[in-house]
Design a protein around this motif. Structure first.
Motif, PDB file in Angstrom:
ATOM      1  N   SER A 139      -4.789   7.481   0.423  1.00 34.72           N
ATOM      2  CA  SER A 139      -4.633   8.800  -0.180  1.00 34.72           C
ATOM      3  C   SER A 139      -5.404   9.838   0.609  1.00 34.72           C
ATOM      4  CB  SER A 139      -5.118   8.739  -1.633  1.00 34.72           C
ATOM      5  OG  SER A 139      -4.508   7.645  -2.285  1.00 34.72           O
ATOM      6  N   SER A 166      -5.195  13.386  -1.432  1.00 31.98           N
ATOM      7  CA  SER A 166      -5.857  13.620  -2.718  1.00 31.98           C
ATOM      8  C   SER A 166      -7.260  13.014  -2.760  1.00 31.98           C
ATOM      9  CB  SER A 166      -5.000  13.096  -3.868  1.00 31.98           C
ATOM     10  OG  SER A 166      -4.917  11.705  -3.825  1.00 31.98           O
ATOM     11  N   CYS A 167      -7.543  12.119  -1.831  1.00 29.28           N
ATOM     12  CA  CYS A 167      -8.847  11.450  -1.857  1.00 29.28           C
ATOM     13  C   CYS A 167      -9.284  11.179  -0.413  1.00 29.28           C
ATOM     14  CB  CYS A 167      -8.657  10.151  -2.642  1.00 29.28           C
ATOM     15  SG  CYS A 167     -10.139   9.399  -3.160  1.00 29.28           S
ATOM     16  N   SER A 176       1.336  12.240  -5.404  1.00 27.72           N
ATOM     17  CA  SER A 176      -0.085  11.864  -5.344  1.00 27.72           C
ATOM     18  C   SER A 176      -0.310  10.415  -5.794  1.00 27.72           C
ATOM     19  CB  SER A 176      -0.893  12.788  -6.261  1.00 27.72           C
ATOM     20  OG  SER A 176      -0.530  12.531  -7.604  1.00 27.72           O
ATOM     21  N   GLN A 177      -1.458   9.911  -5.413  1.00 26.94           N
ATOM     22  CA  GLN A 177      -1.863   8.568  -5.867  1.00 26.94           C
ATOM     23  C   GLN A 177      -1.840   8.502  -7.400  1.00 26.94           C
ATOM     24  OE1 GLN A 177      -5.714   7.212  -4.492  1.00 26.94           O
ATOM     25  NE2 GLN A 177      -5.981   5.958  -6.318  1.00 26.94           N
ATOM     26  N   GLU A 178      -2.285   9.589  -8.030  1.00 25.85           N
ATOM     27  CA  GLU A 178      -2.336   9.616  -9.495  1.00 25.85           C
ATOM     28  C   GLU A 178      -0.922   9.418 -10.067  1.00 25.85           C
ATOM     29  OE1 GLU A 178      -3.967  13.260 -10.874  1.00 25.85           O
ATOM     30  OE2 GLU A 178      -4.015  12.569 -12.950  1.00 25.85           O
ATOM     31  N   PHE A 223      -3.800   2.042  -2.084  1.00 26.49           N
ATOM     32  CA  PHE A 223      -3.415   3.446  -1.943  1.00 26.49           C
ATOM     33  C   PHE A 223      -4.118   4.017  -0.723  1.00 26.49           C
ATOM     34  CE2 PHE A 223      -3.284   2.387  -6.429  1.00 26.49           C
ATOM     35  CZ  PHE A 223      -2.022   2.831  -6.793  1.00 26.49           C
ATOM     36  N   ILE A 236       1.627   8.064  -8.515  1.00 22.62           N
ATOM     37  CA  ILE A 236       2.125   6.719  -8.153  1.00 22.62           C
ATOM     38  C   ILE A 236       1.592   5.703  -9.164  1.00 22.62           C
ATOM     39  CG2 ILE A 236       2.121   4.894  -6.392  1.00 22.62           C
ATOM     40  CD1 ILE A 236       1.804   7.210  -4.293  1.00 22.62           C
ATOM     41  N   SER A 237       0.290   5.774  -9.456  1.00 19.14           N
ATOM     42  CA  SER A 237      -0.226   4.771 -10.395  1.00 19.14           C
ATOM     43  C   SER A 237       0.306   5.007 -11.797  1.00 19.14           C
ATOM     44  CB  SER A 237      -1.748   4.646 -10.352  1.00 19.14           C
ATOM     45  OG  SER A 237      -2.336   5.877 -10.275  1.00 19.14           O
ATOM     46  N   ARG A 250       0.857  -1.195   0.000  1.00 16.09           N
ATOM     47  CA  ARG A 250       0.000   0.000   0.000  1.00 16.09           C
ATOM     48  C   ARG A 250       0.881   1.228   0.000  1.00 16.09           C
ATOM     49  NH1 ARG A 250      -4.545  -0.961   4.101  1.00 16.09           N
ATOM     50  NH2 ARG A 250      -2.961  -0.269   5.530  1.00 16.09           N
ATOM     51  N   GLU A 252       0.132   8.292   0.834  1.00 15.66           N
ATOM     52  CA  GLU A 252       0.497   9.673   0.502  1.00 15.66           C
ATOM     53  C   GLU A 252       1.055  10.371   1.739  1.00 15.66           C
ATOM     54  OE1 GLU A 252      -2.694  10.811  -3.060  1.00 15.66           O
ATOM     55  OE2 GLU A 252      -2.971  11.653  -1.068  1.00 15.66           O
TER      56      GLU A 252
END
Ligand code: SAM
Length: 322
Positions: free
Chosen positions: A248, A251-252, A204-206, A246, A208-209, A184, A187
């Motif tokens: 996050s 960001s989320c 950010s998660q974005e 994630f 990372i992915s 996992r 952030e």
């Protein structure tokens, strides 16, 4: 038990000690020392507290954290005491795994079902630079011991920090898949030593992915609602399956579904990870348990649980327990 926004509280994150051998760059402020360990809640106090929360207030999940929970000599007794409370359906621990090699078997026998292990780098030199401890091989042995002891699932937790380990995301996924562990990516939160540099160090998660684009062929969402982590079953280009999650919080944010209450090693109540503590349960536990006083203190704390976490954390993660 509910807070003032009617969010049910079912998940207790209990810090067992502020002590930790590691000095992770993003976690423990330079020169910060945990308080006197004599003040830590005793096994009996922990048992009374968790029993009360589980039997009277519907807490079903307990995570032991810290500081470093394996620094407690009486950890096996703590696990035994909580594991025998029928209403606790899920007992887990977050650990740096430095001490796990020799403790995993006894902890599993005592009733610890699963562990989350912090791992920010697979490079021994970088690992030492991030954590302040030349201990990567001990962590690796800890992972093996947890597996041999039958703990499952084993999850690796990686805090991604720009300029520190964002280039290792793919390697960490490949490693986790090979070990049969979930991984996992967390952030970075704006608290602790990197708070002032948060904007520059945040990944950010974005991102990372997207850094995993060349490694992951397909993503299949697995998480149910109400969980802090978004988890995926990812098919890697080499055909292997990786479990990738994630966390996050930036960001989320998952505040609307937050079902947590945090209690520090000396009974401090933290309704929100990033907010101020709201009193303490200690006077309700010591010298003797007062359920009425405990309920009053829990109620007051939950009344101050914010709807959303503040933009910047005011506390020290290693004191609160993450
Ligand atoms: N010693 C244990 C460990 O190493 O996992 C448990 C305590 S540690 C404080 C709990 C979690 O907090 C770890 O996964 C750690 O990486 C995370 N953490 C600490 N500071 C953080 C920050 N500023 N942002 C995001 N996660 C953080």
């Amino acid at each position: 038990m509910q807070d003032r926004y009617s969010r049910p509280i079912r998940y207790l994150r209990l810090s067992l000690t502020g002590a930790c051998a590691m000095r992770c760059t993003y976690c423990r402020p330079f020169g910060w020392h945990s308080q006197d360990r004599d003040d830590e809640l005793t096994v009996g106090e922990i048992q009374a507290l968790v029993e009360h929360l589980a039997t009277r207030h519907g807490v079903r999940k307990v995570r032991l954290t810290g500081g470093e929970p394996t620094n407690r000599d009486d950890l096996v007794r703590i696990v035994q005491a909580i594991a025998k409370i029928d209403q606790v359906e899920d007992l887990a621990m977050t650990t740096n795994a430095l001490n796990l090699e020799h403790r995993a078997k006894a902890l599993a026998s005592a009733g610890l079902r699963r562990v989350n292990i912090s791992l920010d780098s697979l490079d021994p030199v970088r690992f030492a630079a991030i954590t302040g401890v030349d201990g990567l091989s001990r962590v690796m042995s800890g992972i093996q011991s947890a597996r041999r002891a039958g703990m499952a699932p084993i999850r690796l937790n990686t805090v991604v920090v720009r300029g520190q380990n964002e280039d290792e995301i793919g390697e960490l996924v490949t490693f986790a898949a090979g070990e049969g562990c979930a991984i996992r990516f967390i952030e970075l939160m704006p608290m602790g030593p990197l708070a002032a540099q948060w904007k520059q160090r945040f990944v950010s998660q974005e991102e990372i992915s997207s850094r995993l684009r060349s490694l992951v062929k397909t993503w299949t969402r697995e998480s149910r609602g109400g969980e802090s982590a978004l988890s995926y079953r990812a098919e890697l280009v080499d055909g292997r399956i990786a479990k990738i999650g994630f966390i996050s919080a930036m960001s989320c944010p998952f505040c609307s579904q937050c079902d947590r209450i945090r209690i520090g090693s000396r009974g401090e109540l933290y309704p929100c990870l990033l907010d101020h503590p709201a009193g303490s349960v200690l006077p309700a536990l010591r010298p003797v348990l007062s359920r009425t006083e405990l309920d009053r203190r829990l109620g007051e704390a939950l009344n101050s649980k914010p709807l959303e976490h503040p933009a910047v954390g005011v506390g020290v993660m290693t004191a609160i327990g993450g």
